[in-house]
Motif scaffolding. Structure first.
Motif, short mmCIF file in Angstrom:
data_model
loop_
_atom_site.label_atom_id
_atom_site.label_comp_id
_atom_site.label_asym_id
_atom_site.label_seq_id
_atom_site.Cartn_x
_atom_site.Cartn_y
_atom_site.Cartn_z
N TYR A 176 -14.67 -63.94 -3.54
CA TYR A 176 -15.55 -64.83 -2.78
C TYR A 176 -15.13 -66.28 -2.96
CZ TYR A 176 -19.03 -61.27 -1.53
OH TYR A 176 -19.69 -60.19 -0.98
N LEU A 177 -14.80 -66.65 -4.19
CA LEU A 177 -14.41 -68.04 -4.44
C LEU A 177 -13.10 -68.38 -3.74
CD1 LEU A 177 -15.35 -68.33 -8.23
CD2 LEU A 177 -16.56 -69.31 -6.27
N GLN A 178 -12.16 -67.42 -3.69
CA GLN A 178 -10.94 -67.63 -2.92
C GLN A 178 -11.25 -67.84 -1.44
OE1 GLN A 178 -8.43 -64.26 -3.67
NE2 GLN A 178 -7.96 -64.85 -5.79
N GLY A 179 -12.15 -67.01 -0.94
CA GLY A 179 -12.54 -67.14 0.47
C GLY A 179 -13.20 -68.48 0.76
N LEU A 180 -14.06 -68.93 -0.16
CA LEU A 180 -14.71 -70.23 0.02
C LEU A 180 -13.68 -71.35 -0.02
CD1 LEU A 180 -17.30 -71.90 0.30
CD2 LEU A 180 -17.49 -71.87 -2.20
N GLY A 181 -12.71 -71.25 -0.93
CA GLY A 181 -11.66 -72.25 -0.98
C GLY A 181 -10.87 -72.32 0.33
N GLY A 211 -8.11 -62.05 11.05
CA GLY A 211 -7.54 -61.73 9.75
C GLY A 211 -7.29 -62.88 8.82
N ILE A 212 -7.93 -64.02 9.06
CA ILE A 212 -7.77 -65.15 8.14
C ILE A 212 -8.74 -64.95 6.98
CG2 ILE A 212 -8.07 -67.65 7.87
CD1 ILE A 212 -7.11 -67.94 10.74
N ALA A 213 -8.22 -65.05 5.76
CA ALA A 213 -8.99 -64.66 4.58
C ALA A 213 -9.94 -65.76 4.12
CB ALA A 213 -8.05 -64.26 3.45
N GLU A 214 -10.86 -66.15 5.00
CA GLU A 214 -11.90 -67.11 4.60
C GLU A 214 -13.09 -66.31 4.05
OE1 GLU A 214 -14.80 -67.17 7.01
OE2 GLU A 214 -13.62 -65.37 7.39
N LEU A 215 -14.20 -66.99 3.85
CA LEU A 215 -15.32 -66.38 3.14
C LEU A 215 -15.87 -65.15 3.86
CD1 LEU A 215 -17.30 -66.44 0.82
CD2 LEU A 215 -18.63 -68.18 2.04
N MET A 216 -16.04 -65.22 5.17
CA MET A 216 -16.58 -64.08 5.91
C MET A 216 -15.63 -62.88 5.87
SD MET A 216 -19.23 -63.16 7.52
CE MET A 216 -19.83 -61.95 8.69
N ILE A 262 -25.06 -61.02 2.00
CA ILE A 262 -26.07 -61.90 1.40
C ILE A 262 -25.39 -62.88 0.43
CG2 ILE A 262 -28.03 -61.95 -0.20
CD1 ILE A 262 -29.05 -59.42 1.12
N ILE A 263 -24.43 -62.37 -0.32
CA ILE A 263 -23.70 -63.26 -1.23
C ILE A 263 -22.95 -64.33 -0.44
CG2 ILE A 263 -21.82 -63.37 -2.91
CD1 ILE A 263 -22.62 -60.54 -3.81
N ALA A 264 -22.30 -63.91 0.66
CA ALA A 264 -21.58 -64.89 1.51
C ALA A 264 -22.55 -65.92 2.07
CB ALA A 264 -20.85 -64.17 2.64
N ALA A 265 -23.71 -65.45 2.54
CA ALA A 265 -24.71 -66.38 3.09
C ALA A 265 -25.17 -67.37 2.03
CB ALA A 265 -25.89 -65.60 3.65
N ALA A 266 -25.36 -66.87 0.80
CA ALA A 266 -25.80 -67.76 -0.29
C ALA A 266 -24.73 -68.81 -0.60
CB ALA A 266 -26.10 -66.92 -1.54
N VAL A 281 -23.13 -74.63 -0.20
CA VAL A 281 -22.24 -75.72 0.20
C VAL A 281 -22.87 -76.58 1.30
CG1 VAL A 281 -20.01 -76.28 1.25
CG2 VAL A 281 -20.17 -74.47 -0.47
N VAL A 282 -23.42 -75.94 2.32
CA VAL A 282 -23.86 -76.65 3.51
C VAL A 282 -25.16 -77.42 3.28
CG1 VAL A 282 -24.74 -76.32 5.86
CG2 VAL A 282 -22.67 -75.13 5.12
N PHE A 283 -26.11 -76.84 2.58
CA PHE A 283 -27.42 -77.49 2.42
C PHE A 283 -27.30 -78.83 1.67
CE2 PHE A 283 -31.47 -78.12 0.17
CZ PHE A 283 -32.33 -78.19 1.27
N PRO A 284 -26.64 -78.88 0.50
CA PRO A 284 -26.51 -80.19 -0.17
C PRO A 284 -25.74 -81.21 0.68
CG PRO A 284 -25.99 -78.41 -1.68
CD PRO A 284 -26.07 -77.80 -0.32
#
Length: 240
Positions: free
Chosen positions: A18-23, A187-192, A210-214, A219-222
């Motif tokens: 997940y962290l790789q995808g977020l990056g 096929g791009i390895a982003e968060l989704m 749910i983890i991806a949404a969290a 990131v987005v809310f702050p």
């Protein structure tokens, strides 16, 4: 039923994915918005070209074509879904052999270009309205003291327009963070994409998302709150 235990177990096992995808999501967003800013500035400049009576017919024709192409670009990309644009750009480019030696890099490159083109269409309108909000007398005064059109735009108009453009530009960055989720379709390895892969591997079809949404929310809310605070502060400084 949603299980908290499953969420904890999935995160313990696949948290680094997940962290790789977020990056990758943030990296794609930064490059796409940067491309969008450059395109938006060029397209806004093209759409703001004025057909002057003293222009020779050739120059007037060139300006008319540039304005038409810039307008068509904005209208087409704003009137079609991003996911359709991603499919058309990615499969058209790779179909005619415009690819790199590495398949992952190819997907990443064309995904960034597709999102950047979409962002440029919206940012061109933001930039155009930001420049238009600067009083016209500013440009006339700059020209009266001997500045060229380019220098007047660079040193007088654009610095004032940035105040109008900056909040919308930051909001575009936040929006693109969420919209990059469509890149999972190519096929791009982003968060989704990571969430989909984990769901497929574990046969669990709710908790991975749910983890991806969290993570998107974290990131987005702050960022949204920070942008709103900066915008309020800028508005206060203008009214003083």
């Amino acid at each position: 039923m949603i299980s908290g235990d499953r969420i904890v177990k999935i995160w313990a096992k696949y948290g680094h994915f997940y962290l790789q995808g977020l990056g990758n999501t943030l990296w794609v967003t930064l490059l796409a918005v940067s491309l969008g800013v450059v395109l938006g500035l060029l397209v806004a400049s093209g759409r703001m070209m004025k057909l002057r009576s003293r222009d020779n017919p050739v120059l007037k024709g060139i300006k008319a074509v540039v304005r038409f192409l810039c307008t068509a670009y904005v209208e087409v990309l704003r009137a079609t879904p991003l996911i359709v644009q991603v499919f058309v750009i990615y499969y058209s480019a790779t179909g005619i052999g415009l690819s790199l030696s590495d398949a992952t890099a190819t997907r990443m490159m064309w995904g960034i270009i597709a999102v950047g083109l979409n962002s440029g269409a919206y940012l061109s309108e933001v930039i155009r309205s930001g420049i238009g909000a600067v009083p016209g007398g500013q440009l006339e005064a700059a020209r009266c003291i001997g500045m060229s059109q380019w220098k007047a735009m660079r040193f007088v108009i654009l610095p004032q327009a940035i105040r109008n453009i900056l909040p919308a530009l930051c909001n575009e960055f936040v929006t693109i963070i969420k919209e990059t989720s469509v890149l999972a379709m190519v096929g791009i390895a982003e968060l989704m994409f990571k969430a989909q892969s984990i769901s497929t591997q574990t046969y669990i079809f709710v908790e991975p998302y749910i983890i991806a949404a969290a993570m998107y929310f974290t990131v987005v809310f702050p960022l949204s709150k920070l942008i709103a605070a900066v915008e309020r502060r800028m508005n206060k400084s203008v009214t003083r």
